[in-house]
Scaffold this motif. Sequence first.
Motif, PDB file in Angstrom:
ATOM      1  N   ARG B 184       0.839  -1.210   0.000  1.00 32.19           N
ATOM      2  CA  ARG B 184       0.000   0.000   0.000  1.00 32.19           C
ATOM      3  C   ARG B 184       0.866   1.250   0.000  1.00 32.19           C
ATOM      4  O   ARG B 184       0.544   2.241   0.655  1.00 32.19           O
ATOM      5  CB  ARG B 184      -0.948   0.003   1.213  1.00 32.19           C
ATOM      6  CG  ARG B 184      -1.859  -1.209   1.291  1.00 32.19           C
ATOM      7  CD  ARG B 184      -2.999  -1.011   2.265  1.00 32.19           C
ATOM      8  NE  ARG B 184      -3.959  -0.046   1.748  1.00 32.19           N
ATOM      9  CZ  ARG B 184      -5.126   0.221   2.324  1.00 32.19           C
ATOM     10  NH1 ARG B 184      -5.471  -0.422   3.431  1.00 32.19           N
ATOM     11  NH2 ARG B 184      -5.936   1.123   1.824  1.00 32.19           N
ATOM     12  N   ASP B 186       1.915   4.542  -1.124  1.00 35.28           N
ATOM     13  CA  ASP B 186       1.351   5.638  -1.918  1.00 35.28           C
ATOM     14  C   ASP B 186       2.515   6.516  -2.366  1.00 35.28           C
ATOM     15  O   ASP B 186       3.047   7.301  -1.571  1.00 35.28           O
ATOM     16  CB  ASP B 186       0.366   6.442  -1.071  1.00 35.28           C
ATOM     17  CG  ASP B 186      -0.384   7.477  -1.904  1.00 35.28           C
ATOM     18  OD1 ASP B 186      -1.460   7.910  -1.472  1.00 35.28           O
ATOM     19  OD2 ASP B 186       0.109   7.845  -3.002  1.00 35.28           O
ATOM     20  N   GLU B 214      -0.096   1.435  -3.635  1.00 36.08           N
ATOM     21  CA  GLU B 214      -1.533   1.600  -3.431  1.00 36.08           C
ATOM     22  C   GLU B 214      -2.184   1.685  -4.803  1.00 36.08           C
ATOM     23  O   GLU B 214      -1.759   2.461  -5.659  1.00 36.08           O
ATOM     24  CB  GLU B 214      -1.783   2.878  -2.616  1.00 36.08           C
ATOM     25  CG  GLU B 214      -3.238   3.162  -2.279  1.00 36.08           C
ATOM     26  CD  GLU B 214      -3.776   2.363  -1.092  1.00 36.08           C
ATOM     27  OE1 GLU B 214      -5.007   2.458  -0.851  1.00 36.08           O
ATOM     28  OE2 GLU B 214      -3.009   1.665  -0.414  1.00 36.08           O
TER      29      GLU B 214
END
Lengths: 255, 255
Positions: B184, B186, B214
């Motif tokens: 995840r 980002d 992500e």
Amino acid sequence: EVRSIAILNQKGGSGKTTTAVNLAACLGENGRRVLVMDLDPQASATDWFGVENPGRGITDIFVDRAPLLELVRATDVLGVAIIPASAWLQGAEKVLRWEPKSMKILGHYVDELPQHQWDYMLVDCPPTLGLLTANALIAVKEVLIPVEAHHLALPGVDRVIASVETLRAHLNHELRVSTIVPCRVDPRTRHARRVVAELRSRYGKLVSQVEIRENVRLAEAPAHKQPITLFDSRSKGAKDYRALASEIIAAERPL
Amino acid sequence: EVRSIAILNQKGGSGKTTTAVNLAACLGENGRRVLVMDLDPQASATDWFGVENPGRGITDIFVDRAPLLELVRATDVLGVAIIPASAWLQGAEKVLRWEPKSMKILGHYVDELPQHQWDYMLVDCPPTLGLLTANALIAVKEVLIPVEAHHLALPGVDRVIASVETLRAHLNHELRVSTIVPCRVDPRTRHARRVVAELRSRYGKLVSQVEIRENVRLAEAPAHKQPITLFDSRSKGAKDYRALASEIIAAERPL
Ligand SMILES: Nc1ncnc2c1ncn2[C@@H]1O[C@H](COP(=O)(O)OP(=O)(O)OP(=O)(O)O)[C@@H](O)[C@H]1O
Ligand SMILES: Nc1ncnc2c1ncn2[C@@H]1O[C@H](COP(=O)(O)OP(=O)(O)OP(=O)(O)O)[C@@H](O)[C@H]1O
Ligand SMILES: [Mg+2]
Ligand SMILES: [Mg+2]
């Protein structure tokens, strides 16, 4: 009387700790006195409030039977105190056996807390439906279920509601789910909006009006040991949790 | 010989299930035969593969002592079979007592599986360090730790490593952490990059080269009952999990 709320969802990463810490801070800003109880061996809420040396924290009530009041620690956050957790809690789950009396331990101690000292008690639960969570459910009157706005989070809500219902029927007649809070809602994605729509259609008025949006400032705040209200008061994260606090305060029963 | 990997992190929402399902699919695309074992009462991996009526699934080995082979279900995914979980597993944790023999049950059954039928066994664990997870750690040789690229996820990694070390010392000498996978991530946020940098500085070569970004397609795929390779083969999620599969295959020992 203290308004006691367990923050519960066995689905991991649903926003329980982020909600416990920031909702507490926002209630504190509104003049409410809040006791946060960290019931998770991961002790994320404890770390977030910068509690040094929690020792065995709340484990002591399961193991040594220390009164809860002795475990309360002040924080730097207006109106908020914390009963810290520690990794020792993992051991408590191992030694306790699954039987009603083991599930009632926390409730006994909570009942002995002075009723006039706090307006709210928020219990941050681990991502399980185990003995610690059962203790929380017998010790409180309300359950707040944070739900990440993703498909994988949906089945877990029914499971929490079913567990609450079982405990309500047999061991705590005052227990009820008071709020389901959509969390980590990424407003740019259709997926998040669909999941929230699904929650609203399935659970109706139980779902809060407020949705907590995905906001990296909420993920950064723990590194600074501050709730979002102090770390970045103008962020979306702060706005959303303040709005949630207002919604929760509006549900307070008149004296 | 089957390469057995437990996918473990007691921090909730770290990407265990997303990794178990999509890594399995990518290994399958590469001609590997993969057995996914769902050890989580939430049964997210089981649902994702669209398994209807799992019955009590893997609970049966803890309660009735059914052989694992009888529990294996085919999936629509090339090369992938699954031993499903179910909510009944919650009950298994309640009745088993914390003692070495309860932790060795899964290992006995895994040892009886035909060694030539699969190249990989991936065990999706619940967000706990409880009895089910302990069973996984005694039954496998490797541990893969997915870690969400957020500050709150950091302390949990040491805790998993410490648990692995304890089990290695006393109950499973072949056990080791083989990979820590940043999930995840980002890439637009400095926060995620800082957390990944912190992981690399602390755990060095244990951290995979590949970072799983992500990507909302990964969150949408479960609603369609398809791994990312079938749901959106060109997405970043598919690319990243394929790259992770290549990295894992590269670590296979030569015969
Ligand atoms: N609204 C949000 N925006 C951005 N990040 C968030 C938000 N809410 C939570 N997070 C992040 O998501 C992760 C999971 O949140 P959190 O730890 O509060 O969930 P949890 O339910 O307490 O997890 P666990 O099940 O492990 O107890 C954390 O890294 C947190 O910083
Ligand atoms: N790379 C990613 N991009 C977007 N969403 C993701 C990604 N990885 C996981 N997710 C989503 O994040 C949430 C948590 O992931 P997942 O359920 O795989 O974690 P977990 O560790 O298995 O959780 P639990 O602790 O409850 O078992 C899920 O809603 C999932 O769809
Ligand atoms: Mg938490
Ligand atoms: Mg999972």
